[in-house]
Design a protein around this motif. Structure first.
Motif, short mmCIF file in Angstrom:
data_model
loop_
_atom_site.label_atom_id
_atom_site.label_comp_id
_atom_site.label_asym_id
_atom_site.label_seq_id
_atom_site.Cartn_x
_atom_site.Cartn_y
_atom_site.Cartn_z
N ASP A 70 0.79 -1.25 0.00
CA ASP A 70 0.00 0.00 0.00
C ASP A 70 0.82 1.28 0.00
O ASP A 70 0.24 2.37 0.08
CB ASP A 70 -0.97 0.06 1.19
CG ASP A 70 -2.26 -0.65 0.86
OD1 ASP A 70 -2.45 -0.98 -0.33
OD2 ASP A 70 -3.06 -0.88 1.77
N HIS A 71 2.12 1.20 -0.07
CA HIS A 71 2.89 2.43 -0.13
C HIS A 71 2.98 3.00 -1.55
O HIS A 71 3.48 4.10 -1.74
CB HIS A 71 4.29 2.24 0.48
CG HIS A 71 4.26 2.21 1.98
ND1 HIS A 71 5.37 2.43 2.76
CD2 HIS A 71 3.24 2.01 2.84
CE1 HIS A 71 5.03 2.35 4.04
NE2 HIS A 71 3.74 2.10 4.11
N GLY A 72 2.44 2.24 -2.52
CA GLY A 72 2.27 2.81 -3.86
C GLY A 72 3.13 2.23 -4.97
O GLY A 72 3.33 2.87 -6.00
N LYS A 73 3.59 1.00 -4.78
CA LYS A 73 4.43 0.37 -5.79
C LYS A 73 3.73 0.25 -7.15
O LYS A 73 4.28 0.66 -8.17
CB LYS A 73 4.83 -1.02 -5.27
CG LYS A 73 5.66 -1.84 -6.21
CD LYS A 73 6.29 -3.00 -5.47
CE LYS A 73 5.66 -4.30 -5.88
NZ LYS A 73 6.40 -5.46 -5.38
N SER A 74 2.52 -0.29 -7.15
CA SER A 74 1.81 -0.47 -8.43
C SER A 74 1.48 0.86 -9.08
O SER A 74 1.58 1.00 -10.30
CB SER A 74 0.51 -1.25 -8.24
OG SER A 74 0.70 -2.32 -7.39
N THR A 75 1.08 1.82 -8.28
CA THR A 75 0.72 3.12 -8.85
C THR A 75 1.95 3.76 -9.50
O THR A 75 1.87 4.31 -10.60
CB THR A 75 0.15 4.06 -7.75
OG1 THR A 75 -0.79 3.33 -6.99
CG2 THR A 75 -0.52 5.27 -8.36
N ASN A 123 6.83 8.70 -1.46
CA ASN A 123 5.58 8.80 -2.21
C ASN A 123 4.50 9.47 -1.36
O ASN A 123 4.65 9.62 -0.15
CB ASN A 123 5.15 7.40 -2.64
CG ASN A 123 3.97 7.43 -3.61
OD1 ASN A 123 3.82 8.39 -4.37
ND2 ASN A 123 3.15 6.40 -3.58
N LYS A 124 3.44 9.84 -2.04
CA LYS A 124 2.23 10.42 -1.41
C LYS A 124 2.52 11.77 -0.75
O LYS A 124 1.92 12.09 0.29
CB LYS A 124 1.62 9.45 -0.38
CG LYS A 124 1.37 8.04 -0.95
CD LYS A 124 0.37 7.26 -0.11
CE LYS A 124 0.29 5.82 -0.58
NZ LYS A 124 -0.67 5.00 0.14
N ASP A 167 1.55 14.42 -1.74
CA ASP A 167 0.35 15.25 -1.89
C ASP A 167 -0.52 15.20 -0.63
O ASP A 167 -1.36 16.07 -0.41
CB ASP A 167 -0.47 14.76 -3.09
CG ASP A 167 -0.88 13.30 -2.95
OD1 ASP A 167 -2.07 13.02 -2.85
OD2 ASP A 167 0.02 12.43 -2.91
N LEU A 168 -0.32 14.19 0.21
CA LEU A 168 -1.17 14.07 1.40
C LEU A 168 -0.79 15.13 2.44
O LEU A 168 0.38 15.39 2.67
CB LEU A 168 -1.00 12.68 2.04
CG LEU A 168 -1.56 11.49 1.28
CD1 LEU A 168 -1.24 10.20 2.04
CD2 LEU A 168 -3.06 11.62 1.07
N SER A 204 4.45 12.20 -5.98
CA SER A 204 3.10 11.69 -5.75
C SER A 204 2.77 10.83 -6.95
O SER A 204 2.57 11.34 -8.05
CB SER A 204 2.09 12.84 -5.63
OG SER A 204 0.79 12.30 -5.75
N ALA A 205 2.75 9.54 -6.73
CA ALA A 205 2.43 8.63 -7.83
C ALA A 205 0.99 8.86 -8.28
O ALA A 205 0.63 8.60 -9.42
CB ALA A 205 2.64 7.18 -7.40
N LYS A 206 0.19 9.39 -7.37
CA LYS A 206 -1.21 9.62 -7.69
C LYS A 206 -1.37 10.79 -8.66
O LYS A 206 -2.04 10.67 -9.68
CB LYS A 206 -1.98 9.88 -6.41
CG LYS A 206 -3.48 9.91 -6.59
CD LYS A 206 -4.13 9.97 -5.25
CE LYS A 206 -5.60 10.30 -5.35
NZ LYS A 206 -6.17 10.49 -4.00
#
Ligand code: GTP
Length: 597
Positions: A16-21, A133-134, A136-137, A164-166
């Motif tokens: 959930d730390h954003g590997k796939s994103t 990552n993240k 933006d939060l 931010s991978a998002k």
């Protein structure tokens, strides 16, 4: 391709730390599906369809990236299995690349899986680029997390890439960092072929697809190759790179990563970590460190409805096509009839397979208590691997019993530490280390695997409200005072509920299981004794009293539809029951009875 234009890497992250994103963003930004391929792709919709299965499993991808220095680089991302059970596979994939992106959620910090995986990357001599990552939060604290990375992992995080991978922020910096901070691969084009088998999977159209990393030499379509450990030889039908769909390629040279098919029938014919060479001109030495993955957790899987046995057999065979690390042997249980004794790499693996059998193949299964492999040292010197407590021989022949131990790493916010330590202590843990970084503690325990296979992870999550992370690795076997405890329902032993347990804990476990079963087994028309026993000695007992009245009695006989509904519900409930002598035990009882709380 020139070696210095290639970069091979993996992404290391906690779940959930954003590997796939991040992987998706890298593919998207580099327009990996090129315009000229677009047309071919549209024309060949069938191909896409049939290759979809591959792209789901193989998150490995070849990206072409025109860097700011004006040169175009080939970036190969190899996906590593995310969870702890596949530690060996992770370490193999790490050997296939030269660098890693260490992705850490900037609002969270380093977690147990981050640690486990990053150590594998360090062991493989990777260059590591930390990526926060993240950001933006609102809760993101990049500076704190940088310190956290330095404290806990001990690598320099001062020039971590903040992204931010998002939203896509910072992704170009990641690409530049891959090119400029990760090393190019090395290899000799003129040497005999030496390639590592990194992964393989089964595709229903193509058969077995094998992912390889070429170390030395060149492999071409049509080549006659040999797998050094298994000795098998094959002719390459198809050689491709993953973009992420398969795109055929004439050859793969040193440093390159791609897939081939070669009329290989089963995934089990391909061993992760094996060395692939040319049959006629083999390389002198295989790559080091090949070892087969061995199942460590076993349980019985039985159909609730005995008529589903053949369906279960088919489903297991199908799943095994794609997962050679899971074993299954037919088993007969006095109580449960025909089923399979299955072996898994770990708990998560067990859960994944069981879920897939139930969901994808629509089977109702009884899962018996997960058990580890105990080593029985017999008085005559023989050593027996015990996969099933039901097979425990007479104790008079056994000299001593050893059980597998693990090293568990748990990371948790301070306020929950007390509960975590207690949980580990309760499970016969021995503390190996306890350190603090910021508000988080890291506890390292030596624990018996048998105490962890069941509900340890669930308990850990519940006592820490989900804030703990956990990772483990096997460290070896150790002797302990272990006994087999049987459960008798209405004086009949229910073999599927037998467990191996430490002698000092047998009474408590036995009592807990009897109490649970008393709640889980519905009342019958007669009294049912529920007992726990070691050998012939009963150590705990409960009695389920007889049912007084019919379940429909409370409907006053008036409301016919309501009465019918109730009977139907009862009948549906029956389907999930198994008969043991005169007693019906619900399917759910087999797992629930073993939960410790
Ligand atoms: P697994 O595939 O489950 O191992 O997780 P993962 O590490 O691949 O994480 P994934 O990419 O699935 O992302 C986990 C969650 O975080 C998803 O809900 C994403 O949408 C979210 N996420 C990923 N990157 C970012 C980001 O930069 N900012 C925010 N706000 N959320 C993100």
């Amino acid at each position: 391709t020139d070696l210095d234009r290639i970069r091979n890497f993996s992404i290391v992250a906690h779940i959930d730390h954003g590997k796939s994103t991040l992987a998706d963003r890298l593919i998207q930004l580099t327009g990996t599906v090129a315009e000229r391929d677009m047309k071919a792709q549209l024309l060949d919709a069938m191909d896409i369809e049939r290759e979809r299965g591959i792209t789901i499993k193989a998150n490995s991808v070849r990206i072409e990236y025109p860097a700011k220095d004006g040169k175009t680089y080939i970036l190969n991302l190899i996906d590593t299995p995310g969870h702890v059970d596949f530690a060996y596979e992770v370490s193999r994939s790490m050997q296939a690349v030269e660098g890693s992106l260490l992705v850490v959620d900037a609002s969270q910090g380093v977690e147990a899986q981050t640690l486990a995986n990053v150590y594998q990357a360090i062991d493989a001599d990777h260059e590591i680029v930390p990526v926060l990552n993240k950001i933006d939060l609102p809760a993101a604290e990049p500076e704190r997390v940088k310190e956290n990375i330095e404290d806990v992992i001990g690598i320099d995080a001062s020039d971590a890439v903040e992204i931010s991978a998002k939203t896509g922020l910072g992704i170009p910096d990641v690409l530049e960092a891959i090119v400029h901070r990760l090393p190019a691969p090395k290899g000799d084009r003129d040497a005999p072929l030496k390639a590592m088998l990194v992964d393989s999977w089964y595709d229903s159209y193509l058969g077995v697809v094998v992912l390889i990393r070429v170390m030395d030499g060149v492999v071409k379509k049509g080549d006659q190759i040999k797998m050094m450990k298994t000795g098998a030889t094959y002719k390459l039908d198809r050689l491709s790179v993953l973009k992420p769909q398969m795109v055929d390629i004439a050859e793969l040279g040193p440093g390159e990563i791609g897939v081939f098919t070669a009329s290989i029938k089963q995934v089990r014919d391909t061993k992760v970590g094996d060395t692939i060479t040319h049959d006629k001109k083999p390389c002198a030495q295989a790559l080091p460190g090949f070892k087969p993955s061995i199942p460590v957790v076993f349980c019985g899987l039985f159909p609730v409805d005995a008529a589903d046995f053949e369906a279960l057999r088919d489903a297991i065979e199908k799943l095994q096509l794609n997962d050679a690390s899971f074993s299954a042997e037919m088993e007969t249980s006095a109580a449960l009839g025909f089923g399979f004794r299955c072996g898994f790499l770990g708990l998560l693996h067990l859960e994944v397979i069981r879920d897939r059998l139930e969901r994808e193949y629509d089977l109702d299964l009884i899962t018996t208590a997960p058990s580890v492999v105990f080593k029985l040292h017999m008085k005559d010197g023989e050593v027996i691997d015990l996969h099933n407590p039901a097979d425990m021989p007479d104790l008079t022949y056994v000299d001593h019993i050893e059980e597998p131990r693990i090293k568990a790493t748990i990371m948790v916010p301070d306020e929950y530490l007390g509960d975590v330590l207690k949980l580990c202590q309760d499970r016969r843990g021995i503390q190996m280390d306890l350190t603090y970084a910021g508000q988080r503690a890291m506890a390292v325990y030596d624990l018996p695997l048998s105490e962890v296979v069941f509900d340890f992870y669930d308990r850990l999550k519940s006592v820490t409200k989900g804030y703990a992370s956990f990772d483990y690795s096997l460290i070896g076997y150790r002797e302990d005072f272990l006994v087999k405890m049987s459960i008798l329902v209405n004086d009949e032993p229910v073999d599927a509920l037998s467990i191996m347990v430490h002698r000092d804990r047998a009474e408590a476990r036995g009592r807990a299981m009897c109490e649970k079963l008393k709640d889980l087994i519905p009342r019958h028309m007669f009294k049912i004794p529920i007992q726990a026993a070691i050998g012939a000695r009963v150590i705990a007992r409960e009695t389920l009293s007889a049912m007084r009245k019919d379940v429909t009695a409370k409907c006053y006989g008036g409301d016919a539809t309501r009465k019918k509904k109730l009977l139907e519900k009862q009948k549906a409930g029956k389907k999930k029951m198994r008969q043991f002598g005169k007693v019906e035990i619900p399917q759910s009882a087999f797992i629930a009875a073993l939960k410790m709380d």
